[in-house]
Design a protein around this motif. Structure first.
Motif, PDB file in Angstrom:
ATOM      1  N   GLY A  82      10.031   7.629   9.687  1.00  0.00           N
ATOM      2  CA  GLY A  82       9.409   7.266   8.409  1.00  0.00           C
ATOM      3  C   GLY A  82       8.985   5.818   8.354  1.00  0.00           C
ATOM      4  N   ALA A  83       9.827   4.919   8.858  1.00  0.00           N
ATOM      5  CA  ALA A  83       9.488   3.491   8.856  1.00  0.00           C
ATOM      6  C   ALA A  83       8.266   3.233   9.740  1.00  0.00           C
ATOM      7  CB  ALA A  83      10.676   2.658   9.333  1.00  0.00           C
ATOM      8  N   GLN A  98      14.436  12.118   1.285  1.00  0.00           N
ATOM      9  CA  GLN A  98      15.689  11.476   1.695  1.00  0.00           C
ATOM     10  C   GLN A  98      15.861  11.704   3.189  1.00  0.00           C
ATOM     11  OE1 GLN A  98      18.216   9.313   0.175  1.00  0.00           O
ATOM     12  NE2 GLN A  98      18.101   9.177   2.390  1.00  0.00           N
ATOM     13  N   PRO A  99      15.434  10.723   3.989  1.00  0.00           N
ATOM     14  CA  PRO A  99      15.551  10.895   5.435  1.00  0.00           C
ATOM     15  C   PRO A  99      17.004  10.836   5.900  1.00  0.00           C
ATOM     16  CG  PRO A  99      14.124   9.034   4.885  1.00  0.00           C
ATOM     17  CD  PRO A  99      14.755   9.502   3.629  1.00  0.00           C
ATOM     18  N   PHE A 100      17.297  11.643   6.899  1.00  0.00           N
ATOM     19  CA  PHE A 100      18.602  11.632   7.546  1.00  0.00           C
ATOM     20  C   PHE A 100      18.418  11.127   8.974  1.00  0.00           C
ATOM     21  CE2 PHE A 100      19.654  14.230   4.008  1.00  0.00           C
ATOM     22  CZ  PHE A 100      21.025  14.170   3.853  1.00  0.00           C
ATOM     23  N   ILE A 126       0.865  -1.169   0.000  1.00  0.00           N
ATOM     24  CA  ILE A 126       0.000   0.000   0.000  1.00  0.00           C
ATOM     25  C   ILE A 126       0.906   1.224   0.000  1.00  0.00           C
ATOM     26  CG2 ILE A 126      -1.688   1.347   1.316  1.00  0.00           C
ATOM     27  CD1 ILE A 126      -2.765  -1.249   2.432  1.00  0.00           C
ATOM     28  N   GLU A 127       0.712   2.104  -0.954  1.00  0.00           N
ATOM     29  CA  GLU A 127       1.525   3.316  -1.000  1.00  0.00           C
ATOM     30  C   GLU A 127       1.026   4.287   0.058  1.00  0.00           C
ATOM     31  OE1 GLU A 127       4.669   5.273  -1.735  1.00  0.00           O
ATOM     32  OE2 GLU A 127       4.254   3.568  -3.035  1.00  0.00           O
ATOM     33  N   VAL A 128       1.900   4.649   0.970  1.00  0.00           N
ATOM     34  CA  VAL A 128       1.570   5.600   2.023  1.00  0.00           C
ATOM     35  C   VAL A 128       2.690   6.642   2.116  1.00  0.00           C
ATOM     36  CG1 VAL A 128       0.210   3.956   3.381  1.00  0.00           C
ATOM     37  CG2 VAL A 128       2.651   4.213   3.846  1.00  0.00           C
ATOM     38  N   GLU A 129       2.362   7.761   2.689  1.00  0.00           N
ATOM     39  CA  GLU A 129       3.363   8.800   2.927  1.00  0.00           C
ATOM     40  C   GLU A 129       4.174   8.441   4.163  1.00  0.00           C
ATOM     41  OE1 GLU A 129       4.118  11.541   1.093  1.00  0.00           O
ATOM     42  OE2 GLU A 129       2.720  10.737  -0.393  1.00  0.00           O
TER      43      GLU A 129
END
Length: 166
Positions: free
Chosen positions: A50-51, A41-43, A32-35
């Motif tokens: 994000g995960a 590009q996470p730092f 499922i595409e989610v935000e």
């Protein structure tokens, strides 16, 4: 068991399917595409956020038993930029766990492109003159000359993230 992965990226979905196969867990795995709720590009710590966001959002949208989020990130460590991934798992009972992949140093030409605002996949595409590497070998695959693919990199942290649910 219904498992949702918070991404349409086939590399991430394949890694989850393979981890469940290795663990001998019967699951239907859907993407499922989610935000992610973090920069493209996470730092560093944004990678963990994000995960987790991907896991929670995929489970909510998909009404699944378990949600899994995989987020690739970079961080500056000891004067070098390293790449790694975070796998976060949550179940409908509210139990959560996470794990990280092995990290690997990025060559300066890729690191500089990331500092200039490109995502790791875009920087990899530029340096190796390929297209859409994040859906294939990824940076790790190109840098290791195919010894470790992006899918392979993700399988162990998926297994380590799901062990409390087994």
């Amino acid at each position: 068991m219904l498992v949702t992965v918070g991404s349409k990226n086939s590399v991430k979905v394949d890694a989850v399917k393979e981890a469940f196969r290795i663990a001998k867990l019967d699951a239907e795995v859907f993407s499922i595409e989610v935000e992610s709720g973090v920069p493209a590009q996470p730092f560093c710590d944004d990678t963990f956020t994000g995960a987790r966001n991907r896991a929670l959002r995929s489970m909510k949208i998909g009404h699944s038993d378990m949600g899994i989020g995989i987020e690739g990130g970079v961080c500056e460590r000891n004067g070098r930029m390293v790449a790694f991934a975070v796998v976060h798992v949550v179940d409908k009972g509210g139990k959560e766990n996470f794990s990280t992949s092995a990290s690997f140093t990025l060559p300066e030409n890729i690191a500089q492109l990331i500092r200039e605002g490109k995502e790791l996949g875009e920087a990899t595409d530029v340096v190796f003159k390929v297209k859409n590497s994040k859906e294939k070998l990824g940076a790790v695959g190109h840098l290791s000359k195919g010894l470790i693919s992006r899918t392979t990199l993700y399988i162990q942290p998926v297994l380590l993230a799901i062990y409390p649910f087994i």
